[in-house]
Design an enzyme around this catalytic site. Structure first.
Site, PDB file in Angstrom:
ATOM      1  N   GLY A 239       0.758  -1.247   0.000  1.00 52.42           N
ATOM      2  CA  GLY A 239       0.000   0.000   0.000  1.00 52.42           C
ATOM      3  C   GLY A 239       0.781   1.285   0.000  1.00 52.42           C
ATOM      4  O   GLY A 239       0.212   2.368  -0.230  1.00 52.42           O
ATOM      5  N   GLU A 275       4.030  -6.741   2.017  1.00 57.44           N
ATOM      6  CA  GLU A 275       3.632  -7.134   0.667  1.00 57.44           C
ATOM      7  C   GLU A 275       3.688  -5.940  -0.287  1.00 57.44           C
ATOM      8  O   GLU A 275       2.691  -5.589  -0.926  1.00 57.44           O
ATOM      9  CB  GLU A 275       2.198  -7.680   0.667  1.00 57.44           C
ATOM     10  N   ARG A 314      -4.212   2.793 -16.344  1.00 57.09           N
ATOM     11  CA  ARG A 314      -4.313   3.567 -15.097  1.00 57.09           C
ATOM     12  C   ARG A 314      -4.936   4.960 -15.285  1.00 57.09           C
ATOM     13  O   ARG A 314      -5.811   5.345 -14.512  1.00 57.09           O
ATOM     14  CB  ARG A 314      -2.960   3.680 -14.383  1.00 57.09           C
ATOM     15  N   CYS A 346     -11.056   3.565 -29.725  1.00 60.01           N
ATOM     16  CA  CYS A 346     -12.295   4.316 -29.977  1.00 60.01           C
ATOM     17  C   CYS A 346     -13.087   4.555 -28.697  1.00 60.01           C
ATOM     18  O   CYS A 346     -14.182   4.002 -28.515  1.00 60.01           O
ATOM     19  CB  CYS A 346     -13.138   3.559 -30.981  1.00 60.01           C
ATOM     20  N   GLU A 347     -12.529   5.303 -27.781  1.00 56.63           N
ATOM     21  CA  GLU A 347     -13.210   5.670 -26.534  1.00 56.63           C
ATOM     22  C   GLU A 347     -12.656   7.012 -26.084  1.00 56.63           C
ATOM     23  O   GLU A 347     -11.431   7.214 -26.108  1.00 56.63           O
ATOM     24  CB  GLU A 347     -12.918   4.664 -25.415  1.00 56.63           C
TER      25      GLU A 347
HETATM   26  N1  LLP Z   1      -1.290  -7.118  -0.852  1.00 51.00           N
HETATM   27  C1  LLP Z   1      -2.575  -7.247  -1.251  1.00 51.00           C
HETATM   28  C2  LLP Z   1      -3.431  -8.204  -0.575  1.00 51.00           C
HETATM   29  C3  LLP Z   1      -3.063  -6.446  -2.297  1.00 51.00           C
HETATM   30  O1  LLP Z   1      -4.322  -6.568  -2.684  1.00 51.00           O
HETATM   31  C4  LLP Z   1      -2.191  -5.517  -2.929  1.00 51.00           C
HETATM   32  C5  LLP Z   1      -2.673  -4.669  -4.020  1.00 51.00           C
HETATM   33  C6  LLP Z   1      -0.855  -5.440  -2.490  1.00 51.00           C
HETATM   34  C7  LLP Z   1      -0.442  -6.239  -1.444  1.00 51.00           C
HETATM   35  C8  LLP Z   1       0.158  -4.504  -3.111  1.00 51.00           C
HETATM   36  O2  LLP Z   1      -0.184  -3.198  -2.892  1.00 51.00           O
HETATM   37  P1  LLP Z   1       0.798  -2.010  -3.347  1.00 51.00           P
HETATM   38  O3  LLP Z   1       2.026  -2.076  -2.482  1.00 51.00           O
HETATM   39  O4  LLP Z   1       1.121  -2.224  -4.766  1.00 51.00           O
HETATM   40  O5  LLP Z   1      -0.003  -0.787  -3.132  1.00 51.00           O
HETATM   41  N2  LLP Z   1      -4.391  -1.563 -10.072  1.00 51.00           N
HETATM   42  C9  LLP Z   1      -4.303  -0.540  -9.063  1.00 51.00           C
HETATM   43  C10 LLP Z   1      -3.728  -1.044  -7.769  1.00 51.00           C
HETATM   44  C11 LLP Z   1      -4.503  -2.204  -7.171  1.00 51.00           C
HETATM   45  C12 LLP Z   1      -3.868  -2.729  -5.927  1.00 51.00           C
HETATM   46  C13 LLP Z   1      -4.483  -4.017  -5.533  1.00 51.00           C
HETATM   47  N3  LLP Z   1      -3.899  -4.654  -4.408  1.00 51.00           N
HETATM   48  C14 LLP Z   1      -3.486   0.629  -9.594  1.00 51.00           C
HETATM   49  O6  LLP Z   1      -3.061   0.599 -10.752  1.00 51.00           O
HETATM   50  O7  LLP Z   1      -3.311   1.618  -8.887  1.00 51.00           O
END
Ligand code: LLP
Length: 421
Positions: A239, A275, A314, A346-347
């Site tokens: 996160g 994570e 994104r 086309c969007e």
């Molecule tokens: N752990 C779990 C259970 C998760 O669901 C996620 C991301 C992470 C770790 C890693 O999170 P990070 O460190 O990358 O913030 N597609 C979206 C982001 C979706 C994140 C989903 N879960 C974007 O492009 O911003």
């Protein structure tokens, strides 16, 4: 800090000019820097050095086998969310005892594969999932190690589509039901627990929501221990936000985050699992694309690229800001125009930037969409029957294609026209 810098007016990935990659591989193409991946991983490791911990890199951010192999060699574990990601992590040589399996809807086949591989833990998100896991484990004569993902009901801010820690989000077990849920694990055959898990959102730009969530979960862990549960590990999820926009973003650095967690964990006798996805991969990649046409004279100037929303979603999906830079700086680039930077799909949503002040560009110019290493290639699709974008990794003076561009033939070969049509 990343390794996409200008050298003599040319944007390079480490020591390779991006223009060379465009010439040899074509565009659009994702380009990653091995040195940046390595650096980000080590910075995170260093931030957590005073904690008993390991990093389970969140594979969903960038799951290319070359990237996973690089991280595996640095000692990374993996956070996976599907049988496919599990297979990738194992093939990359990641130690199964450093693999955690997250996600709200794991199938029984995925559970079987993970039990067979001997992963460290399943991050379970509901009672029905727990019952399914218990039955699969019994059938296999195994005991599944479980952490319950707790939803601490904390607002992590950021975009609503990637916020996960509020009570109304689909994720995790409501913290008010957690004690009961842990007692259920104790009473259920085929599952066992020594761990608690959370993940409250993504692109979080302040430490406050993490602190709030950690305080709540530490309180819960105390209660669980008092109830006789031997909790030894706390998986904090990912996160941590990154800088997408130099002028507006100032997310906490991994060092500050690590220090905060270290303080909170003092005297708790807990091992930490992290994570991170975006903070490792985000600024380790760019999307290299070419200007196809420039349409001007009307209400706006449109710079039409050869990359589109299917290649990199994104901006369209989360209104995300990404810096966009010319690959070559020359005389004309000292003149600026306000333009919309769009793709050929086309969007109307196929737009990378609106009224962005950009150095004047011409047809055929290359541009780099920055910070595209996380949630870029992995979220690409073939909409408009556009081939998936290839991926390249650079290390120093060398580069290699790590996923090739499929041909139209490759794309069509899985389709069948029944005799009766
Ligand atoms: N752990 C779990 C259970 C998760 O669901 C996620 C991301 C992470 C770790 C890693 O999170 P990070 O460190 O990358 O913030 N597609 C979206 C982001 C979706 C994140 C989903 N879960 C974007 O492009 O911003």
């Amino acid at each position: 800090m990343n390794h996409f810098q200008y050298k003599n007016g040319e944007l390079c990935a480490e020591n390779i000019p991006l223009a060379q990659i465009a010439r040899e591989v074509g565009t659009p193409v994702y380009v990653y820097s091995a040195a940046t991946f390595t650096r980000h991983f080590k910075v995170f490791e260093d931030a957590a050095k005073d904690l008993d911990h390991f990093i389970a890199y969140s594979v969903k951010a960038n799951s290319n086998l070359a990237v996973l192999t690089l991280l595996a060699k640095l000692g990374a574990g993996a956070d996976v969310v599907s049988g496919g990601e599990l297979e990738r992590a194992l093939r990359a040589g990641i130690d199964p005892q450093k693999i955690v399996f997250s996600g709200v809807g794991k199938s029984k086949d995925e559970m079987r594969a993970a039990l067979k591989a001997g992963i460290l833990q399943f991050n379970v998100e509901s009672l029905p999932e727990l019952l399914a896991l218990s039955s699969v484990a019994i059938e296999m004569g195994k005991v599944a190690p479980v952490a319950l993902r707790i939803n601490p009901d904390v607002d992590a801010g950021g975009h609503e589509k990637i916020s996960t820690g509020k009570a109304e989000n689909k994720f995790g077990v409501d913290i008010r039901l957690a004690e009961e849920a842990y007692n259920t694990i104790r009473d259920l055959p085929g599952v066992t627990t020594q761990s608690v898990d959370m993940h409250i959102g993504s692109q979080i730009d302040s430490l406050a929501p993490f602190e709030k969530a950690i305080d709540k979960i530490l309180k819960l862990i105390k209660k669980l221990r008092a109830n006789g549960h031997d909790i030894q590990t706390y998986d904090l999820g990912g996160g941590l936000g990154i800088t997408y926009d130099d002028t507006n973003d100032a997310p906490p650095l991994p060092a500050a985050y690590g220090q905060m967690v270290t303080e909170k964990f003092k005297g708790q006798n807990l091992k930490a699992i992290f994570e991170p996805g975006r903070s490792i991969a985000g600024n380790a990649g760019i999307l290299l694309t070419k200007v196809r046409y420039i349409k001007s004279g009307g209400a706006r100037t449109f710079v039409i690229l050869d990359a589109a929303m299917n290649d990199f979603i994104r901006p369209a999906l989360y209104s995300a800001h990404h810096d966009i830079d010319p690959v070559v700086i020359n005389k004309s680039t000292s003149e600026y125009i306000d333009c919309d930077i769009v793709g050929p799909v086309c969007e109307t949503g196929d737009t990378f930037a609106v009224l962005r002040s950009m150095p004047k560009m011409s047809e055929g110019d290359l541009v780099a969409i920055r910070s595209a290493g996380a949630y870029g290639a992995v979220q690409a699709c073939e909409y408009n029957t556009r081939p998936l974008v290839p991926e390249v990794i650079v290390s120093g003076n060398k580069f290699e294609i790590i996923r090739k561009r499929p041909s139209i033939e490759d794309m069509l070969k899985a389709e069948r026209v029944p005799d009766w049509i």
